[in-house]
Design an enzyme around this catalytic site. Sequence first.
Site, PDB file in Angstrom:
ATOM      1  N   ARG A  67       3.195   4.067   2.262  1.00 50.34           N
ATOM      2  CA  ARG A  67       2.078   3.549   1.491  1.00 50.34           C
ATOM      3  C   ARG A  67       1.902   4.416   0.251  1.00 50.34           C
ATOM      4  NH1 ARG A  67       2.952  -0.275   3.886  1.00 50.34           N
ATOM      5  NH2 ARG A  67       1.575  -1.650   5.097  1.00 50.34           N
ATOM      6  N   HIS A 121       7.157  -3.812  -3.989  1.00 47.76           N
ATOM      7  CA  HIS A 121       7.066  -3.647  -2.539  1.00 47.76           C
ATOM      8  C   HIS A 121       7.827  -4.782  -1.844  1.00 47.76           C
ATOM      9  CE1 HIS A 121       4.223  -2.764   1.121  1.00 47.76           C
ATOM     10  NE2 HIS A 121       5.509  -2.561   1.393  1.00 47.76           N
ATOM     11  N   ASN A 168       9.764  -5.311  10.678  1.00 46.24           N
ATOM     12  CA  ASN A 168      10.510  -4.899   9.479  1.00 46.24           C
ATOM     13  C   ASN A 168      11.009  -3.463   9.538  1.00 46.24           C
ATOM     14  OD1 ASN A 168       8.166  -3.446   9.033  1.00 46.24           O
ATOM     15  ND2 ASN A 168       7.431  -4.748   7.382  1.00 46.24           N
ATOM     16  N   GLN A 170      -1.607  -2.686  -5.515  1.00 45.99           N
ATOM     17  CA  GLN A 170      -0.551  -3.696  -5.548  1.00 45.99           C
ATOM     18  C   GLN A 170      -1.137  -5.066  -5.878  1.00 45.99           C
ATOM     19  OE1 GLN A 170       2.560  -1.628  -2.393  1.00 45.99           O
ATOM     20  NE2 GLN A 170       1.695  -3.579  -1.859  1.00 45.99           N
TER      21      GLN A 170
END
Length: 358
Positions: free
Chosen positions: A256, A309, A117, A285
């Site tokens: 993060r 996210h 990614n 999260q």
Amino acid sequence: MKILAILYKGGNAATSEPRLLGTVENQLGIRKWLESQGHEYIVSDSKEGADSDFQKHIVDAEILITTPFHPGYLTGDLVAKAKKLKLCVTAGVGSDHIDLNAAVKNGIQVLEVSGSNVVSVAEHVVMSILLLVRNFVPAHEMIERGDWMVSDIARNAFDLEGKVVGTIGAGRIGYRVLQRLMPFDCKELLYFDYAPLPEAAAKAVNARRVEDLKDFVSQCDVITVNCPLHEGTLGLVNADLLKHFKKGAWLVNTARGAICDKDAVAAALASGHLNGYAGDVWNVQPAPKDHVLRTAKNTLGGGNGMVPHYSGTTLDAQARYASGTKSIIENYLSGKAQEPQNIIVGIGKFETKAYGQR
């Protein structure tokens, strides 16, 4: 063997879009393959508390699949209970939700789909920089309200050209961010990293390394965080460091959430010291509904570019990390050597310096 996957629930979107592979509904596209070989495949989004599927099944799972987008936090205590666990696979990039030291101690391998990614996140970083610098979100909200006052937006809108932009971390993502910023004719591109870029790589993006972090942030108009979370980066951007930022700087964090102190960031926005904060990562999260960064604003009522996210879980990225997850498990089942760049923890030792100099 039992294979446990903790993924995020996709709901109607996952039902109508089968390319949402990272969801509970679509299960990384590997259920038939695993079950055809006689393995048990448990997929769930239930990850919190003693009664969660995560804690119930981790005790006898041999392989754990997790994702940074809905992380199952594998603590040292849970590692101690997971007597059969041999392999942890991160479907994506970033394995800080796993107690890596406990994995080393217990001989558990940790792998992630390196590079799956990096392009997706790098593009999101550049987009976030632009929406902050151009004051995009308040402009769009004005249109939704039915208002039209150009001056209210233009008073805090700037060009990216001529600005100094720096990345904390110049690895796979940070370097790609620098590459994508080159056409914007920034005044200078800087980077802070414990390891210098190879000379040819630094020259290719015309980036200058600054070795002292406080000196680095003091020179930047825009700062983007692109480093892993570990003991050395937890709370790295805190109240003390923010004092050294240029007044009116913009900060983007797609790495993060816990790398940036949420309360210090919100306070810097409220005071006007930061002009904007954007990103898609949160210290917890899913983020609680009352999380301070959901609503934090600058002195003009803007400067917030936070989203869920998702930067690294585009449909293109999901295809890559689903394929990579299958490849890692296939290698494990067949005894074939893993691709070195995917290995975070080998058997009994770290195989990367991405999570600090160990």
